[in-house]
Design an enzyme around this catalytic site. Structure first.
Site, short mmCIF file in Angstrom:
data_model
loop_
_atom_site.label_atom_id
_atom_site.label_comp_id
_atom_site.label_asym_id
_atom_site.label_seq_id
_atom_site.Cartn_x
_atom_site.Cartn_y
_atom_site.Cartn_z
N GLU A 1 2.42 6.36 2.86
CA GLU A 1 3.08 5.62 3.93
C GLU A 1 4.43 5.09 3.48
OE1 GLU A 1 1.73 1.34 4.64
OE2 GLU A 1 -0.16 2.33 4.18
N SER B 1 0.83 -1.21 0.00
CA SER B 1 0.00 0.00 0.00
C SER B 1 0.86 1.25 0.00
CB SER B 1 -0.93 0.01 1.21
OG SER B 1 -1.84 -1.07 1.16
#
Length: 325
Positions: A318, A246
């Site tokens: 992230e 992700s």
């Protein structure tokens, strides 16, 4: 400065290589070379290396498995410090907490796969959701990794880190305090002292986890659960191409996962150079074979811009881009 650090490493017998290729050392398979790639073997060596790099005013980056990292293109004119050789696991089955949990301590370079495998072999339950998670314990704790609705902080008991306030270094043990941890946030990402007066930097050296002793009768169930979570990762395409999983954090208050927002903007499949927003998952950027850090950054910015314009929502990455200062 590089020569000073290399001389210190040689004298201290701390393993290192010069002009090391970085792309093979990350899950993204992206990056140029590092002037120094250092692999300390103990927490004490890690402290020595960081302190020496700071004294030499040399750029450095501390990493574990580099599963959430984008190394820079070209030459990184500093030191990449890898913790992957700091990898002992400590366990005493007779040591329990008041709630009946047992404790497993992992040094920062222990692969998450090795931690989960250790728990499985010892019939300890609680870490199954992290089966198949790439990278190291240090990286997972730093990011407060979250898998299948379970965060690393949910099983954390304590941590030990090297802390710098000014030039002074000390080893600090922190018992788990829930107020220090949030969704994909940890106290190791915050670099301001509590009173706000000085900059504090923290480098994790080990983490202790709380697990439930499940007994031999539960062994097959633990194994089955681990296989289930790995299979779900495979089905989602985690291992089809080099990637960092992700790219953006999810914001539950917004009401939709980041991947869906990107998909709703019609960006799945968008490519820049050798990088592509995965056709099978809006929150993955994949390396189709020749991606650069610049390609990945361009896609991150394109996704942020499109989502901001369509939904008024700011996507928060992230993944970590290593800066070549």
């Amino acid at each position: 400065m590089i020569n000073f650090l290399a001389s210190m490493l040689k004298t201290a017998k701390i393993p290192y290589k010069e002009n090391e290729l970085l792309a093979p050392k990350s899950t993204f398979k992206v990056g140029g070379t590092a002037r120094l790639f250092i692999t300390p073997e103990t927490p004490a060596q890690l402290e020595s290396v960081i302190s020496a790099a700071r004294s030499a005013e040399l750029s450095f980056f501390v990493t574990g498995g580099a599963s959430n990292v984008v190394y820079p293109d070209g030459t990184y004119e500093g030191a990449i410090i890898s913790t992957q050789q700091i990898k002992e696991i400590f366990y005493d089955s007779d040591e329990t907490t008041p709630d009946g949990s047992v404790l497993v301590t992992c040094q920062c370079g222990v692969p998450m796969a090795a931690f989960v495998d250790f728990c499985t072999k010892k019939n300890l339950s609680g870490a199954e959701q992290f089966a198949g998670l790439p990278g190291t314990v240090g990286g997972a704790v730093y990011m407060n990794a979250r898998c299948f609705d379970r965060s690393v902080s949910d099983i954390l008991y304590s941590t030990t880190h090297i802390e710098y306030t000014g030039e002074k270094a000390k080893f600090v043990e922190l018992p788990f305090n829930a107020s220090d941890w949030e969704y994909k946030k940890s106290p190791f990402q915050a670099h301001t002292a509590e009173d706000g007066s000085q900059i504090t930097q923290r480098y994790l050296t080990q983490a202790t986890f709380r697990l439930r002793p499940a007994g031999a009768a539960a062994h097959e169930q633990i194994v089955a659960d681990c296989k289930k979570y790995i299979a779900e990762r495979v089905d989602k395409g985690h291992f089809k191409y080099p990637s960092a999983g992700s790219v953006f954090k999810n914001n539950r208050a917004f009401g939709a996962p980041s991947g869906k927002l990107i998909d709703d903007c019609g960006l799945k499949g968008l490519a820049v150079g050798g990088a592509q927003i995965a056709p099978f998952h809006g929150n993955f950027i994949i390396n189709t074979g020749s991606a650069t850090a610049a390609d990945i950054r361009s896609l991150v910015q394109a996704a942020q811009k499109a989502v901001k314009e369509k939904f008024g929502f700011e996507l928060e990455p992230e993944i970590i881009f290593v800066q070549n200062n």
